[in-house]
Design an enzyme around this catalytic site. Structure first.
Site, PDB file in Angstrom:
ATOM      1  N   ASP A 356     -23.084 -21.498  40.705  1.00  0.00           N
ATOM      2  CA  ASP A 356     -24.486 -21.846  40.898  1.00  0.00           C
ATOM      3  C   ASP A 356     -24.778 -22.235  42.341  1.00  0.00           C
ATOM      4  O   ASP A 356     -23.946 -22.832  43.025  1.00  0.00           O
ATOM      5  CB  ASP A 356     -24.832 -23.017  39.966  1.00  0.00           C
ATOM      6  CG  ASP A 356     -26.295 -23.397  40.022  1.00  0.00           C
ATOM      7  OD1 ASP A 356     -27.125 -22.558  39.668  1.00  0.00           O
ATOM      8  OD2 ASP A 356     -26.606 -24.537  40.440  1.00  0.00           O
ATOM      9  N   GLU A 409     -24.565 -16.824  42.343  1.00  0.00           N
ATOM     10  CA  GLU A 409     -26.021 -16.957  42.281  1.00  0.00           C
ATOM     11  C   GLU A 409     -26.460 -17.306  43.696  1.00  0.00           C
ATOM     12  O   GLU A 409     -26.441 -18.462  44.099  1.00  0.00           O
ATOM     13  CB  GLU A 409     -26.421 -18.039  41.271  1.00  0.00           C
ATOM     14  CG  GLU A 409     -27.912 -18.060  40.958  1.00  0.00           C
ATOM     15  CD  GLU A 409     -28.654 -19.177  41.652  1.00  0.00           C
ATOM     16  OE1 GLU A 409     -29.792 -18.932  42.121  1.00  0.00           O
ATOM     17  OE2 GLU A 409     -28.117 -20.290  41.749  1.00  0.00           O
TER      18      GLU A 409
END
Length: 674
Positions: A356, A409
């Site tokens: 993330d 991401e």
């Protein structure tokens, strides 16, 4: 709360399912008591699992199996059963273990600091067995007193309680066949269609009560057959690591080594992963090495000062999320994080990690204005130690778990995210294609009357597609915070909205790259995602939503059975624009190509609400085409009236392999020919 005398049914210890995967292997090192005197007269016995090499690697940032050493370990020492504790608190002047077993008495069980200046406090407490709630009482910098959870604990109390629990992640796996063959399933040359899931809100016992959760076992009974039915190849779980606040969706964690106790114990989560693997479904986990919250029991100011986070808040504080950023320069922190990534692949057989907020890790100026950040030593905006950490992370994971994938991401134009480190890349296997997502949604939001003006936005993705190995995401972030659910991003009346969305999904599944679809998108949820409730399963009683689900199921089947859609999905040889010369009509044609020319597919998009009969297309190489998918099919809630049962094909030039075919194009549709 949870202790050795009070266990709830979800957390019962199941000894039949345990094997020592997280414990030290026999023979790794001689038992401490065989070479050292153990003072059994004290409440905490002197004991250690660390070697000098362990300490050196830990400090250098090159120890990648710290979970074998830190945290709590249930052992037998000199005939006594108990628990060994080890915690890193380099600025502490005293550390003790407190819990129900000693009535939270901070003086009863003081740990012993190692004399090698490693900052590690450790010791064995006889009689403390599995299932005890505990914390570390730390007398830290300038005498501040703190009660902290164990950063390496495998199990925590269910929130709002905040203690760690003595427990080991040990499970008897039944996924041997998957593990032996998963290199083929996780390969970049394989179809990768991911169903993104938030475990709490996928389905609840009571959708009106956010305090109710299914157990891991109940989730398994419901989720595994559903994913199998839908044809997804993988699931991706939004963070399952322990976190105090449901509203963070798991992205602000305190227990990096613990599957959340909301649904049961760690063995329950292993059971879920095992069942998915036995069903032939891979498991990716969201992983957050970018930041952590300031909760009192967590990592922030762990021993009274900045232990895990940067001390300089220009680097150590995240303004977007009111959280704190790991100090990637510190060897012990780097060892902590890379060990954690390895832990989930080792102890839980994860098939990959979706990392993330990579942009915020890499960039010193992320969400910061001029004057709020300091350039690196070369005057740039890259966090050099964070870049080194990311490269080391990927090199380690692919070395030790070569059959997995790491997915970034990352939302900027940072180069070579998914290129190998030996090519000066960051080493990820794939990168989320955020540009494709934004451009595609922007295009489909436009009224079809005006789409001809925006054709370049539709086609732009292939201009830069080959820069990275891209995954196409339609993720949770796109259906929250006022962005509207997918179906209401689409223009037109009800029929047109569903037709547009089916066409968008067809474009996604036939565009090169891996796929990710957030839960609820597969049946066109009409509400934004609400983590406090569950998906709108009742919508499936209505034909438009049931049809959308059937469409996604058919697209998954198309993607996973037609080799032209995945064999060369990251290669320039796998895609070709056939016709972009009908901008006014918004008809676009492209070819997806496999290793065998006979497998090639022709994809035709008609992006206006106009039926086009006998549409002419020139195509090279084949004189026979059959329609194998039509997004306007009646079973998908389409009209079902415009089909191509016999496609007329004739040669354009006698001496060349150019052919003219004529097809019928339904309104707002995509068809696939083979």
């Amino acid at each position: 709360m949870f202790n050795s005398t009070k266990k709830n049914s979800d957390n019962n210890f199941n000894s039949k399912r345990l094997v020592g995967i997280a414990a030290l292997k026999a023979g790794d090192m001689p038992a401490y008591e065989t070479v050292h005197f153990v003072d059994t007269q004290q409440s905490v016995w002197n004991y250690s699992l660390f070697t000098e090499e362990d300490i050196n690697n830990f400090q250098q940032g090159t120890h990648y199996r710290l979970y074998h050493l830190f945290g709590n370990k249930q052992l037998e020492v000199l005939g006594k059963h108990g628990t060994y504790f080890a915690v890193w608190a380099p600025n502490a002047s005293a550390v003790s273990v407190i819990g129900y077993f000693n009535k939270w008495n901070k003086a009863a069980h003081p740990l012993k600091v190692r004399l090698d200046r490693s900052g590690i406090w450790e010791g064995f407490i006889p009689g403390v067995l599995q299932g005890e709630a505990y914390k570390y009482h730390i007398v830290g910098y300038q005498g501040i007193e703190l009660d902290k959870g164990d950063p390496f604990a495998h199990f925590w109390e269910k929130r709002p309680y905040t203690a760690s629990i003595t427990w080991q992640t040990q499970y008897e796996w039944n996924d041997t066949q998957w593990m032996q063959n998963r290199h083929a399933k996780n390969s970049l040359a394989a179809p990768i269609s991911v169903y993104e899931v938030h475990l709490a809100s996928w389905m609840r016992p009571d959708k009106y009560n956010e305090e109710t959760y299914n157990t891991y076992e109940q989730i398994t009974e419901r989720l595994v057959p559903y994913v199998k039915e839908m044809g997804f190849t993988h699931v991706e779980f939004m963070p399952v690591m322990e976190h105090p606040f449901d509203g963070s969706w798991g992205y602000q964690g305190t227990g990096y080594y613990a599957a959340t106790s909301r649904f049961g114990n760690p063995q329950g989560f292993a059971y879920l992963v095992d069942a998915l693997h036995q069903a032939g479904i891979g498991v990716f986990l969201d992983w957050v090495p970018s930041h952590f919250p300031y909760d009192a029991h967590g990592l922030f100011m762990f021993d009274g000062t900045h232990t895990y986070e940067y001390a300089d808040m220009r680097k150590g504080y995240h303004p977007d999320w009111n959280s704190y950023i790991f100090n990637y320069k510190r060897g012990e922190v780097k060892s902590f994080l890379i060990s954690n990534a390895c832990f989930w692949c080792d102890a839980f057989h994860a098939d990959g990690l979706r990392v993330d907020a990579v942009s915020s890790i890499l960039r010193l100026d992320y969400s910061r204005n001029e004057g709020q950040w300091e350039p690196n030593e070369f005057g740039g905006n890259g966090n050099l130690e964070a870049i080194a950490f990311i490269k080391d992370l990927n090199e380690t994971l692919y070395r030790d778990f070569p059959d997995i994938q790491t997915i970034a991401e990352e939302a900027t134009d940072w180069p070579k995210i998914s290129k190998p480190t030996f090519e000066d890349g960051l080493g990820f296997g794939m990168k989320w294609m955020m540009g494709w997502m934004h451009d595609t949604l922007d295009y489909f939001k436009v009224d079809p009357i005006f789409r001809s003006v925006f054709q370049d936005k539709f086609t732009f993705s292939m201009m830069y597609f080959y820069n990275e190995n891209f995954m196409l995401p339609l993720s949770h972030d796109e259906v929250v915070h006022g962005k509207s659910p997918m179906i209401y991003k689409m223009p037109g009346d009800e029929w047109q909205k569903f037709a547009n969305l089916r066409t968008l999904y067809t474009y996604m599944f036939t565009h090169p790259g891996a796929k990710l679809l957030f839960m609820g998108n597969e049946f066109a949820a009409t509400n934004e995602w609400n983590y406090k409730s569950e998906l709108q399963w009742d919508l499936l009683q209505y034909p438009p939503h049931a049809g959308m689900k059937e469409c996604v199921k058919a697209l998954n089947k198309l993607y996973t059975t037609e080799s032209a859609l995945y064999e060369l999905q990251f290669s320039t040889e796998g895609f070709e624009w056939v016709d972009l010369n009908h901008r006014a009509e918004c008809v676009m044609v492209y070819k997806r190509k496999g290793k065998n020319k006979a497998d090639d597919l022709l994809v035709i998009m008609n992006l206006t609400p106009v039926v086009r009969q006998n549409w002419e297309i020139h195509v090279f190489g084949k004189d026979c085409w059959v329609e194998i998918f039509n997004s306007d099919d009646a079973q998908f809630f389409g009209s079902g009236t415009v089909k191509n049962e016999n496609i007329k094909c004739e040669k354009v030039y006698i001496d060349e392999d150019w052919y003219r075919i004529h097809v019928n194009l339904p309104a707002l549709s995509a068809i696939v020919l083979k």
